[in-house]
Design an enzyme around this catalytic site. Structure first.
Site, PDB file in Angstrom:
ATOM      1  CE  LYS A  11      14.824  61.036  18.979  1.00 14.45           C
ATOM      2  NZ  LYS A  11      15.430  59.989  18.006  1.00 14.45           N
ATOM      3  CG  ASP A  45      15.468  69.852  14.846  1.00 18.17           C
ATOM      4  OD1 ASP A  45      16.403  69.886  15.334  1.00 18.17           O
ATOM      5  OD2 ASP A  45      15.010  69.472  13.856  1.00 18.17           O
ATOM      6  CG  PHE A  58      13.173  58.872  13.097  1.00 16.74           C
ATOM      7  CD1 PHE A  58      14.246  59.715  13.142  1.00 16.74           C
ATOM      8  CD2 PHE A  58      12.467  58.996  12.000  1.00 16.74           C
ATOM      9  CE1 PHE A  58      14.410  60.688  12.230  1.00 16.74           C
ATOM     10  CE2 PHE A  58      12.768  59.823  10.914  1.00 16.74           C
ATOM     11  CZ  PHE A  58      13.860  60.504  11.078  1.00 16.74           C
ATOM     12  CB  VAL A  59       9.571  62.533  16.238  1.00 12.54           C
ATOM     13  CG1 VAL A  59       8.942  61.703  17.220  1.00 12.54           C
ATOM     14  CG2 VAL A  59      10.694  63.526  16.575  1.00 12.54           C
ATOM     15  CG  ASP A  83      18.953  61.925  19.004  1.00 12.87           C
ATOM     16  OD1 ASP A  83      19.030  60.987  19.923  1.00 12.87           O
ATOM     17  OD2 ASP A  83      18.419  61.249  17.785  1.00 12.87           O
ATOM     18  CG  ASP A 104      15.041  65.566   7.651  1.00 12.07           C
ATOM     19  OD1 ASP A 104      15.727  65.901   8.831  1.00 12.07           O
ATOM     20  OD2 ASP A 104      15.709  65.096   6.423  1.00 12.07           O
ATOM     21  NE  ARG A 146      14.229  69.487   6.534  1.00  6.55           N
ATOM     22  CZ  ARG A 146      15.203  69.246   7.160  1.00  6.55           C
ATOM     23  NH1 ARG A 146      15.175  69.492   8.541  1.00  6.55           N
ATOM     24  NH2 ARG A 146      16.378  68.529   6.557  1.00  6.55           N
TER      25      ARG A 146
END
Ligand code: PRP
Length: 182
Positions: free
Chosen positions: A130, A99, A151-152, A102, A158, A164
């Site tokens: 990111k 997903d 932060f998403v 980072d 989640d 989610r």
């Protein structure tokens, strides 16, 4: 749940349009046969389900359960493989779906493991990347959206195991973060 969202970053319609393009790229780039798609649980579940239904070719699916966030808003720095067994990847062309990219630790660790296990080629595909320095040298071959370093949640991502199933990617309110997902 919707009340905990401060701002929608990427809405459902935009995600769907982008997935059409990504699926067409994947369809174009991979020869028929021998493609093994590995979905990293749990975050990539929603993305993978929507993306792969747009790819009109034979492929095989495996899932790997790995974790590094342990529910919070920052990576713990340690990537844990939670499954008791590992899929057979020897000689396979693997497309790894996650997903979000980072720190890069997860994709890096899993790609390394796949190579160690004998995969012939490892390709990577993420919904979100990111914009930040990576802790590990890793790039996604396919990226849905580049986002800022915030932060998403939603669309598979989640906070403390929640959010989610939101159909979009969004930013939580400070209050929701302070409540710890309760
Ligand atoms: C999240 C996310 C990615 C990874 C990205 O997983 O789903 O796999 O962290 O971060 P990195 O680039 O810093 O490694 P998480 O550990 O939260 O597990 P989950 O997919 O079950 O939510």
């Amino acid at each position: 749940m919707r009340g905990d969202i401060e701002r929608i970053l990427i809405d459902e319609e935009i995600i769907e349009k982008r997935l059409d393009v990504m699926a067409a790229e994947i369809e174009r780039d991979f020869p028929q046969g021998n493609l093994l798609v590995i979905i990293l649980l749990k975050g990539a579940l929603v993305f993978a389900a929507d993306l792969l239904r747009r790819v009109p070719r034979q492929l095989e699916l495996e899932c790997l359960n790995v974790s590094s966030y342990h529910g919070g808003t920052e990576s713990s720095g340690v990537v844990n493989f939670l499954d008791r067994s590992f899929p057979e990847v020897r000689g396979r062309h693997v497309l790894l779906l996650d997903d979000i990219l980072d720190t890069g630790r997860t994709l890096h660790a899993v790609a390394e493991r796949l190579r160690t296990e004998g995969a012939e080629a490892v390709h990577t595909c993420v919904l979100l990347a990111k914009e930040r320095p990576r802790e590990e040298e890793v790039n996604a071959d396919y990226t849905g959206f580049v986002i800022g370093d915030e932060f998403v949640v939603g669309y598979g991502l989640d906070y403390q195991g929640r959010y989610r199933n939101l159909p979009f990617v969004g930013v939580l309110t400070l209050d929701a973060i302070e409540r710890g997902g309760a």
